[in-house]
Design a protein around this motif. Structure first.
Motif: not given
Length: 395
Positions: A103-115
């Motif tokens: 659902l969330i892939f860190s920098e690719a989704d503009f949320l660095p360090g969140l998977i």
């Protein structure tokens, strides 16, 4: 708000929207920002560049979030980013054949360090940066409101947290603790996923499309699935009518989970053999036994975690692929992968060419594998492209 000023000439990557500022690019820090705190980044002359979160424990001193000076990073900003990431997966989330995805892939989704990975009614979360750690309650709240899940489980036990000066974090963040095994569906196949104890976040959903593609060549074929984990390539091959599948993994938990998944899908054991063994050792045993296969899958763990380990990793990839090539019938197919970001596709092709020479075989590349849509790659952040693979015909 504290300010990070860059050395002269170090602003180019920021202007090109790359999300990382390394500590060596920093000239001056105004204020005393805490790790994870939002700071403003300015160029040598004091002109605004971006905002991001700061960490003095990491090689990446600032992870950038926002380049528009008029936009403040507050609770509504974080919720907006989570909503956009989930919305981008709306087609996958609506699928009747698959209820697990990233659902969330860190920098690719503009949320660095969140998977964030979805497993049916549960979410598995990895928080790897101090900035995300500070706002995890907001993120979990937004995820719950969007997805109505039974539980959210924290798998932030990765060594990556140490790079940001954080200890491991593990346990239920919301709702129910997931049962020992959660049943999910991918490509119409059922899997038991161990969220708490499985590798990474519990499952490797980045191979979803690649499993389907390889399975399209498996009918009436003898298949060897190396580093099989919970059986993604194995189950897809059996579903497509493989005559026999041998699955190999060094983990006892992986093999036990794989056996459960075989039973769960009603395949029985007549066409399947599960082997707990070091893969390289087992490949040598197969050579001694003069075994041959029609299709071999190599999906090893990350051999090159950084560029400093690239030479050693290249030798490991070459030896592994050389042994596999020697076990294939003429015209056989090798699906071989690397999840090492430091190994690009050109280098991977070169490794396979060296392996083929050593094996005395010739290879034809017939397909190039990549990450699926829920693992996007930002044009400004090519480092996010980590999974690559090649489908080869061995002649």
């Amino acid at each position: 708000m504290s300010e990070v000023r860059l050395k002269k000439g170090k602003e180019k990557a920021v202007r090109q929207l790359h999300p990382w500022i390394f500590s060596g690019a920093v000239e001056q820090i105004k204020g005393k920002p805490q790790n994870g705190e939002i700071v403003e980044v300015k160029d040598h002359s004091g002109a605004f560049l971006a905002r991001g979160f700061f960490n003095d424990q990491s090689r990446v001193a600032v992870r950038l979030l926002e380049w528009n000076e008029d936009v403040m990073i507050d609770e509504s900003w974080w919720r907006m980013r989570v909503r956009r990431a989930v919305s981008a997966r709306k087609d996958l989330l609506a699928s009747a054949e698959t209820n697990t995805c990233r659902l969330i892939f860190s920098e690719a989704d503009f949320l660095p360090g969140l998977i964030v990975d979805r497993y049916a009614d549960y979410l598995s979360v990895q928080i790897l940066t101090s900035g995300i750690e500070k706002v995890k309650d907001i993120i979990v709240s937004e995820l719950v409101s969007l997805l109505k899940v039974k539980g959210v489980f924290d798998r932030s036990d990765a060594s990556a947290r140490a790079h940001d000066g954080m200890e491991a974090s593990f346990g239920t963040l919301y709702g129910e603790q997931p049962p020992e095994f959660v049943e999910v569906v991918e490509n119409g196949l059922k899997y038991h996923i161990n969220i708490a104890e499985g590798q990474k976040s519990g499952f490797f959903c980045d191979q979803r499309e690649n499993r389907r593609i390889v399975a399209g060549y498996a009918q009436d074929k003898k298949v060897l699935d190396c580093f099989s984990y919970s059986g993604g390539f194995t189950l897809n091959a059996l579903k497509s009518g493989a005559s026999e599948v041998v699955s190999v993994d060094s983990s006892a938990l992986a093999i036990e989970t794989l056996k459960q998944n075989i039973e769960l899908n009603g395949f029985g054991t007549k066409k399947h053999v599960a082997v707990q063994s070091d893969v390289n050792k087992y490949l040598r045993t197969l050579k001694e036994e003069q075994q041959k296969f029609d299709v071999i899958v190599l999906d090893p763990p990350k051999y090159a975690p950084s560029r400093s380990s690239l030479d050693k990793a290249s030798r490991a990839y070459k030896d592994l692929n050389r042994m596999a090539m020697g076990l294939l019938n003429s015209g056989g197919l090798l699906a071989t992968f690397s999840c090492s970001g430091a190994v690009d596709i050109s280098h991977f092709k070169q490794i396979l060419a060296w392996a083929a020479l050593d094996a005395g075989r010739e290879i034809q590349y017939i397909y190039q594998f990549c990450q699926p849509e829920d693992h996007p790659v930002r044009s400004s952040f090519p480092e996010g492209e980590y999974l690559k693979g090649l489908f080869c015909r061995i002649v």
